[in-house]
Design a protein around this motif. Structure first.
Motif, PDB file in Angstrom:
ATOM      1  N   ARG A  33      82.362  49.660  64.871  1.00 20.76           N
ATOM      2  CA  ARG A  33      83.809  49.863  64.762  1.00 20.76           C
ATOM      3  C   ARG A  33      84.135  51.324  64.463  1.00 20.76           C
ATOM      4  O   ARG A  33      85.163  51.848  64.900  1.00 20.76           O
ATOM      5  N   TYR A  34      83.273  51.983  63.731  1.00 22.97           N
ATOM      6  CA  TYR A  34      83.482  53.383  63.357  1.00 22.97           C
ATOM      7  C   TYR A  34      82.724  54.348  64.269  1.00 22.97           C
ATOM      8  O   TYR A  34      82.608  55.530  63.953  1.00 22.97           O
ATOM      9  N   HIS A  35      82.177  53.849  65.383  1.00 28.63           N
ATOM     10  CA  HIS A  35      81.451  54.670  66.351  1.00 28.63           C
ATOM     11  C   HIS A  35      80.236  55.361  65.731  1.00 28.63           C
ATOM     12  O   HIS A  35      79.983  56.536  65.987  1.00 28.63           O
ATOM     13  N   LEU A  36      79.516  54.632  64.900  1.00 32.08           N
ATOM     14  CA  LEU A  36      78.317  55.162  64.248  1.00 32.08           C
ATOM     15  C   LEU A  36      77.091  54.525  64.886  1.00 32.08           C
ATOM     16  O   LEU A  36      77.158  53.410  65.396  1.00 32.08           O
ATOM     17  N   ARG A  37      75.965  55.225  64.830  1.00 33.29           N
ATOM     18  CA  ARG A  37      74.744  54.647  65.392  1.00 33.29           C
ATOM     19  C   ARG A  37      74.220  53.547  64.484  1.00 33.29           C
ATOM     20  O   ARG A  37      74.517  53.520  63.281  1.00 33.29           O
ATOM     21  N   GLU A  38      73.439  52.665  65.052  1.00 29.78           N
ATOM     22  CA  GLU A  38      72.896  51.554  64.273  1.00 29.78           C
ATOM     23  C   GLU A  38      71.913  52.082  63.233  1.00 29.78           C
ATOM     24  O   GLU A  38      71.027  52.880  63.561  1.00 29.78           O
ATOM     25  N   PRO A  39      72.059  51.680  61.982  1.00 26.31           N
ATOM     26  CA  PRO A  39      71.115  52.152  60.959  1.00 26.31           C
ATOM     27  C   PRO A  39      69.750  51.496  61.136  1.00 26.31           C
ATOM     28  O   PRO A  39      69.652  50.332  61.524  1.00 26.31           O
ATOM     29  N   ARG A  40      68.712  52.257  60.898  1.00 21.21           N
ATOM     30  CA  ARG A  40      67.360  51.719  60.979  1.00 21.21           C
ATOM     31  C   ARG A  40      67.053  50.912  59.729  1.00 21.21           C
ATOM     32  O   ARG A  40      67.873  50.786  58.826  1.00 21.21           O
ATOM     33  N   ARG A  41      65.846  50.430  59.650  1.00 21.52           N
ATOM     34  CA  ARG A  41      65.415  49.675  58.480  1.00 21.52           C
ATOM     35  C   ARG A  41      65.500  50.575  57.240  1.00 21.52           C
ATOM     36  O   ARG A  41      65.138  51.749  57.307  1.00 21.52           O
ATOM     37  N   ASN A  42      65.972  50.036  56.147  1.00 22.98           N
ATOM     38  CA  ASN A  42      66.148  50.752  54.875  1.00 22.98           C
ATOM     39  C   ASN A  42      67.181  51.876  54.940  1.00 22.98           C
ATOM     40  O   ASN A  42      67.155  52.778  54.126  1.00 22.98           O
ATOM     41  N   GLU A  43      68.073  51.839  55.920  1.00 21.69           N
ATOM     42  CA  GLU A  43      69.169  52.800  55.994  1.00 21.69           C
ATOM     43  C   GLU A  43      70.487  52.053  55.896  1.00 21.69           C
ATOM     44  O   GLU A  43      70.609  50.919  56.353  1.00 21.69           O
ATOM     45  N   ARG A  44      71.489  52.691  55.307  1.00 26.32           N
ATOM     46  CA  ARG A  44      72.817  52.102  55.177  1.00 26.32           C
ATOM     47  C   ARG A  44      73.857  53.194  55.410  1.00 26.32           C
ATOM     48  O   ARG A  44      73.659  54.334  55.016  1.00 26.32           O
ATOM     49  N   TRP A  45      74.963  52.817  56.028  1.00 28.02           N
ATOM     50  CA  TRP A  45      76.102  53.711  56.109  1.00 28.02           C
ATOM     51  C   TRP A  45      76.952  53.503  54.872  1.00 28.02           C
ATOM     52  O   TRP A  45      77.258  52.376  54.504  1.00 28.02           O
ATOM     53  N   VAL A  46      77.319  54.592  54.214  1.00 27.62           N
ATOM     54  CA  VAL A  46      78.140  54.563  53.012  1.00 27.62           C
ATOM     55  C   VAL A  46      79.399  55.371  53.295  1.00 27.62           C
ATOM     56  O   VAL A  46      79.320  56.471  53.843  1.00 27.62           O
ATOM     57  N   ARG A  47      80.558  54.823  52.907  1.00 26.09           N
ATOM     58  CA  ARG A  47      81.813  55.557  53.095  1.00 26.09           C
ATOM     59  C   ARG A  47      82.248  56.129  51.759  1.00 26.09           C
ATOM     60  O   ARG A  47      82.496  55.404  50.806  1.00 26.09           O
ATOM     61  N   VAL A  48      82.341  57.450  51.701  1.00 29.16           N
ATOM     62  CA  VAL A  48      82.804  58.146  50.502  1.00 29.16           C
ATOM     63  C   VAL A  48      83.936  59.068  50.941  1.00 29.16           C
ATOM     64  O   VAL A  48      83.757  59.882  51.837  1.00 29.16           O
ATOM     65  N   ASP A  49      85.093  58.938  50.303  1.00 31.81           N
ATOM     66  CA  ASP A  49      86.311  59.651  50.718  1.00 31.81           C
ATOM     67  C   ASP A  49      86.573  59.320  52.179  1.00 31.81           C
ATOM     68  O   ASP A  49      86.734  58.176  52.531  1.00 31.81           O
TER      69      ASP A  49
END
Length: 69
Positions: A33-49
């Protein structure tokens, strides 16, 4: 009148996020939805500000950065 100061943090790769900041991760299905690449194993997208940070879920180190669209 009360003056409100908004502090915007500047993030860089290799910086470590605090556990409180890491709690703002987006759902694994939401990254498209945010046009970000798929995170790999043990990775997370975090939204700050208004920024998205790709973070190692174990260590909290910032791996990548993306601006919100």
């Amino acid at each position: 009148t009360k003056k409100v100061i908004i502090k915007k943090r500047h993030f860089v790769r290799g910086q470590r996020l605090s556990p409180a900041e890491r709690r703002h991760f987006i759902d694994r299905r939401e990254y498209r939805r945010y046009h970000l690449r798929e995170p790999r194993r043990n990775e997370r997208w975090v939204r700050v500000d208004n920024q998205f940070l790709l973070v190692n879920a174990v260590s909290g180190l910032i791996i990548g950065l993306a601006a919100a669209r």
